[in-house]
Design a protein around this motif. Structure first.
Motif, PDB file in Angstrom:
ATOM      1  N   UNK A 143       0.851  -1.181   0.000  1.00 49.56           N
ATOM      2  CA  UNK A 143       0.000   0.000   0.000  1.00 49.56           C
ATOM      3  C   UNK A 143       0.890   1.234   0.000  1.00 49.56           C
ATOM      4  N   UNK A 144       0.802   2.021  -1.073  1.00 49.22           N
ATOM      5  CA  UNK A 144       1.592   3.233  -1.162  1.00 49.22           C
ATOM      6  C   UNK A 144       1.123   4.271  -0.151  1.00 49.22           C
ATOM      7  N   UNK A 145       2.036   5.137   0.235  1.00 45.45           N
ATOM      8  CA  UNK A 145       1.695   6.151   1.230  1.00 45.45           C
ATOM      9  C   UNK A 145       2.556   7.382   0.999  1.00 45.45           C
ATOM     10  N   UNK A 146       1.902   8.467   0.624  1.00 47.06           N
ATOM     11  CA  UNK A 146       2.605   9.743   0.511  1.00 47.06           C
ATOM     12  C   UNK A 146       1.653  10.829   0.988  1.00 47.06           C
ATOM     13  N   UNK A 184      -0.641  10.250  -2.002  1.00 39.36           N
ATOM     14  CA  UNK A 184      -1.011   8.906  -2.468  1.00 39.36           C
ATOM     15  C   UNK A 184      -1.749   8.181  -1.348  1.00 39.36           C
ATOM     16  N   UNK A 185      -2.915   7.690  -1.674  1.00 40.37           N
ATOM     17  CA  UNK A 185      -3.752   6.957  -0.710  1.00 40.37           C
ATOM     18  C   UNK A 185      -4.062   7.784   0.553  1.00 40.37           C
ATOM     19  N   UNK A 186      -4.287   9.066   0.370  1.00 40.05           N
ATOM     20  CA  UNK A 186      -4.601   9.937   1.503  1.00 40.05           C
ATOM     21  C   UNK A 186      -6.103   9.907   1.753  1.00 40.05           C
ATOM     22  N   UNK A 187      -6.474   9.617   2.988  1.00 34.79           N
ATOM     23  CA  UNK A 187      -7.884   9.530   3.356  1.00 34.79           C
ATOM     24  C   UNK A 187      -8.237  10.553   4.434  1.00 34.79           C
ATOM     25  N   UNK A 192      -4.392   6.584  -5.998  1.00 30.09           N
ATOM     26  CA  UNK A 192      -4.519   5.305  -5.301  1.00 30.09           C
ATOM     27  C   UNK A 192      -3.469   4.338  -5.842  1.00 30.09           C
ATOM     28  N   UNK A 193      -2.682   3.791  -4.950  1.00 24.14           N
ATOM     29  CA  UNK A 193      -1.620   2.859  -5.321  1.00 24.14           C
ATOM     30  C   UNK A 193      -1.644   1.703  -4.334  1.00 24.14           C
ATOM     31  N   UNK A 194      -2.392   0.686  -4.692  1.00 22.12           N
ATOM     32  CA  UNK A 194      -2.563  -0.464  -3.804  1.00 22.12           C
ATOM     33  C   UNK A 194      -2.363  -1.745  -4.606  1.00 22.12           C
ATOM     34  N   UNK A 195      -1.508  -2.597  -4.111  1.00 20.88           N
ATOM     35  CA  UNK A 195      -1.376  -3.940  -4.677  1.00 20.88           C
ATOM     36  C   UNK A 195      -1.961  -4.910  -3.672  1.00 20.88           C
ATOM     37  N   UNK A 196      -2.971  -5.679  -4.081  1.00 17.71           N
ATOM     38  CA  UNK A 196      -3.602  -6.589  -3.131  1.00 17.71           C
ATOM     39  C   UNK A 196      -2.684  -7.738  -2.754  1.00 17.71           C
ATOM     40  N   UNK A 197      -2.953  -8.333  -1.599  1.00 21.97           N
ATOM     41  CA  UNK A 197      -2.213  -9.527  -1.176  1.00 21.97           C
ATOM     42  C   UNK A 197      -2.750 -10.731  -1.934  1.00 21.97           C
TER      43      UNK A 197
END
Length: 302
Positions: free
Chosen positions: A167-170, A257-260, A271-276
């Motif tokens: 899960x990306x985070x910026x 990125x992926x800010x909620x 959104x930058x998410x790679x699922x498991x």
């Protein structure tokens, strides 16, 4: 055609050409007539035995036939025979894949080649939609065939990424969220200059100061290169996670990125998410290893 019939008792139709070529009215041979009638019997048999006649109630249904046979069932049966054959033939290699670590699989050339060969369909089914055929990367998704890795490119790190997801985070507007629009423009130009090797030019001094103020260096490193792979992009190369377009880069800095907020993504965030895949892949314990080896072999594995 002649205007008269010199052979009236011959049983011809009266159609005569070139004086003696005529069309006879003989009955077909018995074998031919039997075959003809047998064809009608076969039509009736086929109609009753196999699924045949579409129904007219707009249901898409049809007569099922006496046996209930369908082409898909026959396909599944034949495919099961093939799968059983594969299981028997490659059982020893599958046991090795299950028992060995991905690092050891890489060291065994024969097993590595087997893992790569048997991963192509898996990659196409589960990975290519985002990462493209051969890992070339679809728009806004990472390329797997280069040597630029956000989370590390050694075999263990690749395995962890596939197994557990990423899960990306910026943060938006810098680590403290305190950058003004003017500062965002300034640091955008500085980030682009980093990728072009021009960051030391005096004209980018203001952007460099904002880079420090926004704590960009905490993730991307003091000179734009992360000290360790932990999801932050290397800003000194020309590989861009989303796009090299200036407006896209600015939007990422501004909106993160992926800010909620309150459980919802803020407007403009990427959104930058790679699922498991440990719970998505069939036989995941083995297939995660298989895909890790395949990804490592695409060209960019460390």
């Amino acid at each position: 055609m002649a205007g008269h019939n010199p052979w009236p008792d011959e049983g011809n139709t009266g159609h005569i050409w070139d004086e003696d070529l005529r069309e006879l009215d003989n009955p077909p041979p018995l074998w031919w007539m039997l075959s003809f009638y047998a064809g009608f019997i076969m039509i009736i048999f086929y109609t009753l035995y196999y699924p045949t006649i579409p129904l007219t109630n707009n249901s898409g249904e049809f007569t099922k036939g006496l046996t209930g046979w369908t082409a898909i069932e026959e396909y599944n049966e034949d495919f099961q025979v093939l799968k059983d054959w594969r299981v028997a033939k490659f059982a020893d290699k599958e046991e090795q894949l299950a028992a060995m670590s991905v690092a050891d699989i890489l060291k065994d050339d024969d097993l590595r080649q087997y893992a790569v060969a048997t991963s192509k369909v898996l990659f196409g089914d589960y990975c290519a939609a985002c990462h493209g055929a051969g890992g070339a990367g679809n728009p806004s998704f990472p390329v797997l065939a280069d040597d630029d890795w956000l989370w590390g490119g050694n075999i263990a790190q690749i395995e962890a990424s596939i197994k557990n997801g990423r899960i990306g985070n910026m943060p938006a507007k810098g680590m403290m969220g305190n950058l003004t629009d003017e500062e965002i423009d300034s640091v955008t130009d500085y980030v682009i200059a980093l990728s072009e090797g021009k960051a030391n030019d005096a004209s980018f001094a203001a952007g460099k100061a904002v880079y420090a103020k926004g704590m960009c260096l905490a993730c991307h490193g003091p000179m734009g290169k992360p000290l360790a792979p932990a999801g932050a992009a290397n800003l000194t190369d020309q590989v861009w996670r989303f796009s090299s377009d200036r407006q896209t880069i600015r939007n990422v800095i501004a909106h993160g990125v992926n800010v909620k907020k309150n459980g919802e993504y803020i407007e403009g965030t990427r959104q930058a998410i790679m699922p498991a895949f440990k719970e998505r892949l069939p036989n995941a314990d083995v297939n995660v290893k298989r895909l890790a080896v395949y990804t490592h072999q695409l060209g960019g594995g460390q």
